[in-house]
Each structure stands twice: as structure tokens, then as C-alpha cells.
Design an enzyme around this catalytic site. Structure first.
Site, PDB file in Angstrom:
ATOM      1  N   LYS A  82      -2.614  12.671  -6.288  1.00  0.00           N
ATOM      2  CA  LYS A  82      -4.045  12.458  -6.552  1.00  0.00           C
ATOM      3  C   LYS A  82      -4.677  13.787  -6.974  1.00  0.00           C
ATOM      4  O   LYS A  82      -4.455  14.812  -6.342  1.00  0.00           O
ATOM      5  CB  LYS A  82      -4.752  11.927  -5.291  1.00  0.00           C
ATOM      6  CG  LYS A  82      -4.374  10.488  -4.952  1.00  0.00           C
ATOM      7  CD  LYS A  82      -5.128  10.026  -3.704  1.00  0.00           C
ATOM      8  CE  LYS A  82      -4.609   8.700  -3.195  1.00  0.00           C
ATOM      9  NZ  LYS A  82      -5.237   7.527  -3.754  1.00  0.00           N
ATOM     10  N   LYS A 139       8.218   6.130   0.304  1.00  0.00           N
ATOM     11  CA  LYS A 139       8.001   6.012   1.733  1.00  0.00           C
ATOM     12  C   LYS A 139       8.096   4.543   2.130  1.00  0.00           C
ATOM     13  O   LYS A 139       7.916   3.704   1.243  1.00  0.00           O
ATOM     14  CB  LYS A 139       6.638   6.591   2.121  1.00  0.00           C
ATOM     15  CG  LYS A 139       5.446   5.769   1.621  1.00  0.00           C
ATOM     16  CD  LYS A 139       4.165   6.261   2.195  1.00  0.00           C
ATOM     17  CE  LYS A 139       3.767   5.548   3.446  1.00  0.00           C
ATOM     18  NZ  LYS A 139       3.099   4.254   3.227  1.00  0.00           N
ATOM     19  N   HIS A 199       0.833  10.521   4.354  1.00  0.00           N
ATOM     20  CA  HIS A 199      -0.339  10.988   3.614  1.00  0.00           C
ATOM     21  C   HIS A 199      -1.242  11.924   4.432  1.00  0.00           C
ATOM     22  O   HIS A 199      -1.681  12.955   3.940  1.00  0.00           O
ATOM     23  CB  HIS A 199      -1.190   9.795   3.157  1.00  0.00           C
ATOM     24  CG  HIS A 199      -0.405   8.718   2.460  1.00  0.00           C
ATOM     25  ND1 HIS A 199       0.615   8.998   1.592  1.00  0.00           N
ATOM     26  CD2 HIS A 199      -0.496   7.363   2.493  1.00  0.00           C
ATOM     27  CE1 HIS A 199       1.113   7.855   1.114  1.00  0.00           C
ATOM     28  NE2 HIS A 199       0.461   6.850   1.659  1.00  0.00           N
ATOM     29  N   GLU A 258     -10.029   2.522   5.362  1.00  0.00           N
ATOM     30  CA  GLU A 258      -9.806   1.480   4.350  1.00  0.00           C
ATOM     31  C   GLU A 258     -10.555   0.224   4.767  1.00  0.00           C
ATOM     32  O   GLU A 258     -10.563  -0.135   5.955  1.00  0.00           O
ATOM     33  CB  GLU A 258      -8.322   1.156   4.243  1.00  0.00           C
ATOM     34  CG  GLU A 258      -7.495   2.298   3.699  1.00  0.00           C
ATOM     35  CD  GLU A 258      -6.057   1.886   3.437  1.00  0.00           C
ATOM     36  OE1 GLU A 258      -5.666   1.833   2.272  1.00  0.00           O
ATOM     37  OE2 GLU A 258      -5.340   1.585   4.406  1.00  0.00           O
ATOM     38  N   ASP A 295       2.519   4.307   8.893  1.00  0.00           N
ATOM     39  CA  ASP A 295       2.179   3.949   7.515  1.00  0.00           C
ATOM     40  C   ASP A 295       1.365   5.041   6.826  1.00  0.00           C
ATOM     41  O   ASP A 295       1.604   5.349   5.658  1.00  0.00           O
ATOM     42  CB  ASP A 295       1.397   2.621   7.517  1.00  0.00           C
ATOM     43  CG  ASP A 295       1.068   2.147   6.114  1.00  0.00           C
ATOM     44  OD1 ASP A 295       1.976   2.149   5.261  1.00  0.00           O
ATOM     45  OD2 ASP A 295      -0.091   1.769   5.859  1.00  0.00           O
ATOM     46  N   LYS A 308      -7.528   0.287   9.160  1.00  0.00           N
ATOM     47  CA  LYS A 308      -7.696  -0.812   8.210  1.00  0.00           C
ATOM     48  C   LYS A 308      -8.921  -1.605   8.645  1.00  0.00           C
ATOM     49  O   LYS A 308      -9.255  -1.656   9.835  1.00  0.00           O
ATOM     50  CB  LYS A 308      -6.482  -1.752   8.258  1.00  0.00           C
ATOM     51  CG  LYS A 308      -5.163  -1.071   7.909  1.00  0.00           C
ATOM     52  CD  LYS A 308      -4.857  -1.204   6.447  1.00  0.00           C
ATOM     53  CE  LYS A 308      -3.487  -0.677   6.103  1.00  0.00           C
ATOM     54  NZ  LYS A 308      -3.390  -0.195   4.731  1.00  0.00           N
ATOM     55  N   HIS A 312       2.422   9.490  -2.593  1.00  0.00           N
ATOM     56  CA  HIS A 312       1.533   9.389  -3.754  1.00  0.00           C
ATOM     57  C   HIS A 312       0.207  10.121  -3.550  1.00  0.00           C
ATOM     58  O   HIS A 312      -0.466  10.455  -4.509  1.00  0.00           O
ATOM     59  CB  HIS A 312       1.321   7.925  -4.176  1.00  0.00           C
ATOM     60  CG  HIS A 312       0.330   7.166  -3.363  1.00  0.00           C
ATOM     61  ND1 HIS A 312       0.655   6.546  -2.184  1.00  0.00           N
ATOM     62  CD2 HIS A 312      -0.996   6.922  -3.556  1.00  0.00           C
ATOM     63  CE1 HIS A 312      -0.428   5.953  -1.697  1.00  0.00           C
ATOM     64  NE2 HIS A 312      -1.441   6.153  -2.505  1.00  0.00           N
ATOM     65  N   ARG A 331      18.042  -8.129  -8.320  1.00  0.00           N
ATOM     66  CA  ARG A 331      18.861  -9.324  -8.101  1.00  0.00           C
ATOM     67  C   ARG A 331      18.814 -10.249  -9.309  1.00  0.00           C
ATOM     68  O   ARG A 331      17.759 -10.399  -9.934  1.00  0.00           O
ATOM     69  CB  ARG A 331      18.313 -10.096  -6.918  1.00  0.00           C
ATOM     70  CG  ARG A 331      18.488  -9.357  -5.647  1.00  0.00           C
ATOM     71  CD  ARG A 331      18.614 -10.339  -4.498  1.00  0.00           C
ATOM     72  NE  ARG A 331      18.897  -9.590  -3.308  1.00  0.00           N
ATOM     73  CZ  ARG A 331      17.971  -9.228  -2.413  1.00  0.00           C
ATOM     74  NH1 ARG A 331      16.731  -9.595  -2.574  1.00  0.00           N
ATOM     75  NH2 ARG A 331      18.312  -8.524  -1.362  1.00  0.00           N
TER      76      ARG A 331
HETATM   77  C1  BG6 Z   1       0.183   3.254   1.228  1.00  0.00           C
HETATM   78  C2  BG6 Z   1       0.113   2.474   2.506  1.00  0.00           C
HETATM   79  O1  BG6 Z   1       1.138   4.273   1.308  1.00  0.00           O
HETATM   80  O2  BG6 Z   1      -1.093   3.847   0.951  1.00  0.00           O
HETATM   81  C3  BG6 Z   1      -0.977   1.423   2.432  1.00  0.00           C
HETATM   82  O3  BG6 Z   1       1.360   1.858   2.756  1.00  0.00           O
HETATM   83  C4  BG6 Z   1      -2.297   2.051   2.054  1.00  0.00           C
HETATM   84  O4  BG6 Z   1      -1.092   0.743   3.684  1.00  0.00           O
HETATM   85  C5  BG6 Z   1      -2.141   2.908   0.808  1.00  0.00           C
HETATM   86  O5  BG6 Z   1      -3.239   1.020   1.852  1.00  0.00           O
HETATM   87  C6  BG6 Z   1      -3.413   3.690   0.520  1.00  0.00           C
HETATM   88  O6  BG6 Z   1      -3.320   4.319  -0.717  1.00  0.00           O
HETATM   89  P1  BG6 Z   1      -4.614   4.627  -1.577  1.00  0.00           P
HETATM   90  O7  BG6 Z   1      -4.111   5.399  -2.757  1.00  0.00           O
HETATM   91  O8  BG6 Z   1      -5.222   3.302  -1.946  1.00  0.00           O
HETATM   92  O9  BG6 Z   1      -5.534   5.411  -0.700  1.00  0.00           O
END
Ligand code: BG6
Length: 525
Positions: A214, A180, A272, A248, A267, A372, A210, A64
């Protein structure tokens, strides 16, 4: 005996040469967003630092317009400045002025609304200008780092503006990377796939997860398929159960609005964690290429035993954190976070018991848990093996031996350990569990690239092995959507009592009871 094959420098260089991408331009939609700042810009800079970006590479930010900036030159300077700040804050390596200066010269800016057709014409003009100046040959990557609600619209505009070409036309190649969350259930994921595939061919689409970038996640494949000794025991005959944990300690990091809509299952588990499961459970692919690897992964996802409405209470546990202490700091509960409904019933913890209904895994439970605000950040896959069929040590049973366990640690302290029983020194036949341990840090003297570096590079090369295919995404959403539906039904008859765990603990007590019912317990990594 054959000499060991060492990865000498010439060999490494030859492998690297094969991975030299064509000149190209990357357009980032959502160039002022959080993902661009934290991940994309640092990743691109690190690739530049390694000399891995192709000659003629440029980045165009598309976002934007900022009306406080008087001219397009001011907007470009502001973009470059933001780029530099984000690299300073989030890059794994510091800025080297000479590399930075060259790199910054190759960044451009287009102010535009995602919804306005004319702005795509400005983008088109800028792309042509960049092609002329840098010789990118019309090769383009569009990166959608915007809120998902814009994905379909941006894709449609790209098509209408004639910005999607393919090699066959001699105008260069076009690829699109999509972040995502890819949909929010099976129906929306299918609809999004349909929209995208009206404009792009499947081989042009790079759905990013992602976790697949890794190093330690890729190492699951190497560990399983480059070693002969594990395959014979990697099945129902030897494996008692599997635990996949992504814990986490962080909360939702200011993403209340997004998280309220998502929750832990969407999420982390849909993307993942089901990918981790697929890599752990898949059959050996014939080759390490995009089709062979993804063909095997999708078979696992399609073989997941559905959790029907009436089964969610038996096969799933949900939780939400209340206030508590994490690493010596008092943190608010989820309902007190910014952007969160004070009566929210969104889950921040989920545990599942999953079965892969095929010959290899029949009857082997795979426990998945994610939360979390758990006590620590740890991601791992633990394969627990069955006990030895007969123990000759009954009379010496000083201490019961713990079952063999193979743990693939994704993060932190990346590595692999194998637990087995050893004799304790002494005149009696005592035994204790010990570990054989491999850690990346000790074995390799190089720093691993960030996941985004690897994945951006793969996309430039045109290798989609580590990206998810249409059928994979749909198979995982099918499994997840059943659970979401089941929870909805359950909520009609049973009140959801949240919060049900304190921040800084290992989740709701119900999650312990859940696995203990099967005579097992969660690992406390
Ligand atoms: C993201 C999620 O895809 O991955 C987050 O939306 C999460 O909520 C994150 O914290 C975790 O990624 P990583 O690489 O820190 O384990």
C-alpha cells in the site's frame, strides 16, 4: 537556496526504466480461487495497461481439472473468460479491448492436481513451450494462491520436477510468492520455512503481506526517513503512546471456514499490524534495500516484550460480534455466519498493549486494535506526544488543550495530519486544537496502484524489500504464539463469554476499560 528537485517526466522515466523486469512467466497455483479473481488478475491487467509488464510475459493458470470441459482448448477459453470477468468486476480501470486482446493471448492453462507428480511434468512441458514461443528465457515466478495446507506439497513437487533453477545454472531465475497465512503458530511457520528452504534459497522466496504494497504504508518510511524534523522527537522522550487501529466494517465475507481456524489475531495482527508496528518503530536503515530495511524491522519484532500466559488478561482483550446495525443495515452475528460453529469462541476483535523493549521505545505503550464489524473501515497509526513540560497559559485556561497528535492515515482518506493548539480569535487567551492536514488526493493528481500491482512488479524485478523475511515471520509468530497459548490457558479457568459486542459498535466494553486503566482512551476516528 537550492532549487527544488521536481520529479520531471525524464526523471520519472529513468526511474521506471531501472524497474523494467526481465521477460518471465508467472504460474498461478489456485488459479480459480478468490484471491486470483479479486486481486491477482486485476493487478496483472493493470500492469499490462500501464505498459509495465516485460516483453514476453505470460501467465499460466494451474488448477484442478474441470471435468465438464471437453478439451484443453475449452479449459483455456474458460480460464480466459474467467480472467476477463474478474478484471471487469475488480479492476480499478475498465478493459481496453486492444490491451486486453494482446494480454489474453499470453495466458495459458494447465489442468493439474497439486498433489500429483505427473501434473508437474505437464507444467514443465507448458513452461518450455511458453519459453520457446515468448522468449521468457526460463525466468519463472510461482505464485501460491492456494489454501495453505498445499504450500509444502507444491514446493516439494516443484523441486522434484526440476522446476526450480537459479541464475547460476544459466537456465533463468525462479522465484516463489507465498500468500498469508504463513503458518498458524511459531512451530508451523518454522516447519514451513524449513520445507521451502529445502527447495528454494531465501532470496528466491517472496512472502507477501499486501499491506506493504500500500502506498500509504510505504509512505511511513518516506515520512520518517526522508524528513529530518521528525526523527528527534520519534522516541520515548516525546511520545506518550501509539495507537495502531485497523477497523473493518465488513464481517468475514463468506470465509467462515478459514476464519474459524484463524481469528483476528492470526488473520490481521500477526501479519499486517505487526508490520505497521515495525515500520513505525524501526531504526533508520542505512539504505532502502531489502537487507537493510528488513534488518531493522526484524530488530523491532525481536524486541517485542513477550506477553506471558499469566499476563494475557492484563495486556489483551478479545471480542466477538453479535448481530447489530452497520451502515444502516442489520447484519448477523459471527456465530450465525456460514461455516461458523454456533458456539464458536473465535475472536473477531482484539486489542493489545505492546512494548518494544529497546532504548528508543522503553516504557512507551503501543496499543493495537483490530476488529470486524466495527462502525467504519479505518486504518491508521496515531502517535500521541507528551504535553509541553510547562504551560504559561494556566490562568487563561478556557479550554484544556489536547495533546499533539500525529496521525498517519492508511485508509481511507489517505494522508497525514498533525494536531496542535492554536489561539482562538478574541480578546482572551483561549485555545483550541486544530489540524494541519495532508491528503494524497489533494497533493497528487494520480491514482495510486493497488498493493498487488506494486508487489507483483517488485517480485518480477527481484526486489524483496517489501516482502517479509524468514526471521521476521518467525519473530512475529513467536510473539503471537505466546498470546495464543495464554488464551488457551485462560480459557481453562475462565469461561469465554462471546458474543461481547454488537456489530456496528467499537468493540467490547472491556476494550475501553483496558485503555482507560492507563488514563488514556481510544481514538474514535
Ligand atoms: C486480509 C485478511 O489479509 O486483509 C482479511 O485476511 C482482511 O480478513 C483484509 O479483511 C484487509 O485488507 P484491506 O486491504 O482491505 O485493508
Amino acid at each position: 537556496m537550492a532549487a527544488p528537485v521536481l520529479l520531471t517526466n525524464p526523471l520519472r522515466e529513468a526511474m521506471q526504466l531501472e524497474r523494467t523486469p526481465d521477460p518471465c512467466t508467472m504460474v498461478i497455483f489456485g488459479a480459480t480461487g478468490d484471491l486470483t479473481r479479486r486481486k491477482l488478475m486485476p493487478a496483472l491487467y493493470n500492469l499490462a495497461l500501464e505498459g509495465l509488464l516485460p516483453h514476453g510475459f505470460s501467465v499460466i493458470g494451474f488448477s484442478r481439472p474441470d471435468h465438464t470441459l471437453a478439451s484443453s482448448q475449452d479449459a483455456l477459453s474458460a480460464f480466459r473468460e474467467r480472467f476477463k470477468t474478474s478484471v471487469k468486476s475488480f479492476s480499478r480501470r475498465p478493459i481496453e479491448p486492444a490491451v486486453w486482446d494482446t494480454f489474453a493471448q499470453n495466458t495459458e492453462w494447465v489442468a493439474g492436481e497439486f498433489t500429483r507428480a505427473e501434473d508437474y511434468q505437464s507444467l514443465r512441458a507448458k513452461l518450455q513451450e511458453v519459453d520457446r514461443e515468448h522468449g521468457a528465457g526460463g525466468n519463472r515466478i510461482f505464485y501460491l494462491a492456494t489454501p495453505p495446507s498445499f504450500y509444502s506439497e507444491i514446493v516439494r513437487h516443484l523441486g522434484e520436477a526440476g522446476l526450480v533453477t537459479n541464475r547460476a545454472t544459466g537456465q533463468g531465475w525462479t522465484r516463489i510468492i507465498i500468500e498469508k497465512p504463513f503458518g498458524r503458530d511459531l512451530a508451523t511457520a518454522k516447519a514451513l520455512n524449513d520445507e521451502i528452504l529445502k527447495v528454494f534459497k531465501e532470496e528466491q522466496v517472496y512472502r507477501i503481506d499486501h499491506y506493504l504494497g500500500k502506498e500509504t504504508v510505504q509512505n511511513i518510511l518516506v515520512f520518517r526517513f526522508a524528513n529530518g524534523i521528525f526523527e528527534p522527537i520519534w522516541n520515548r522522550n516525546f511520545v506518550d503512546h501509539v495507537q495502531i487501529t485497523v477497523a473493518e466494517s465488513i464481517g468475514i465475507e463468506g470465509r467462515g471456514t478459514y476464519y474459524e481456524e484463524a481469528g483476528a489475531l492470526r488473520d490481521m495482527v500477526q501479519s499486517h499490524m505487526l508490520q505497521l508496528l515495525a515500520l513505525t518503530a524501526m531504526e533508520p536503515p542505512g539504505a532502502f534495500d531489502a537487507e537493510a530495511v528488513r534488518n531493522e524491522k526484524v530488530k523491532v519484532l525481536q524486541a517485542l516484550r513477550p506477553i506471558q500466559n499469566f499476563e494475557v488478561a492484563e495486556f489483551t482483550v478479545r471480542g466477538q460480534y453479535g448481530p447489530g446495525w452497520v451502515a444502516g443495515e442489520y447484519v448477523p452475528g459471527y456465530r450465525q455466519e456460514r461455516g461458523v460453529n454456533p458456539n464458536s469462541t473465535t475472536e473477531t476483535y482484539v486489542a493489545l498493549k505492546v512494548f518494544v523493549d529497546n532504548w528508543r521505545w522503553a516504557g512507551v505503550p503501543i496499543y493495537i486494535r483490530h476488529g470486524k464489524r466495527l462502525p467504519k473501515r479505518v486504518s491508521e497509526i496515531a502517535i500521541q506526544f507528551k504535553n509541553a513540560p510547562h504551560s504559561p497559559f494556566i490562568r487563561a485556561a478556557q479550554l484544556p488543550s489536547e495533546p499533539n497528535l500525529l496521525v498517519m492515515r492508511i485508509q481511507p482518506n489517505d494522508g497525514i495530519s498533525l494536531r496542535f493548539a492554536a489561539k482562538m480569535p478574541g480578546t482572551v487567551m483561549g485555545m483550541r486544537a486544530v489540524n494541519m492536514d495532508f491528503t494524497y488526493d489533494e497533493a497528487f493528481d494520480v491514482e495510486a496502484p493497488d498493493a498487488y500491482e506494486r508487489l507483483l512488479m517488485d517480485c518480477m524485478i527481484g526486489d524483496s524489500t517489501l516482502f517479509t523475511r524468514k526471521d521476521e515471520v518467525e519473530a512475529s509468530w513467536k510473539f503471537i504464539t505466546d498470546i495464543l497459548d495464554g488464551w488457551c490457558e485462560l480459557a481453562k479457568v475462565t469461561e469465554v463469554r462471546f458474543p461481547n459486542y454488537d456489530a456496528g459498535t467499537w468493540g467490547p466494553p472491556a476494550a475501553d476499560a483496558f485503555i482507560e486503566r492507563d488514563g488514556r482512551e481510544w481514538r474514535r476516528p
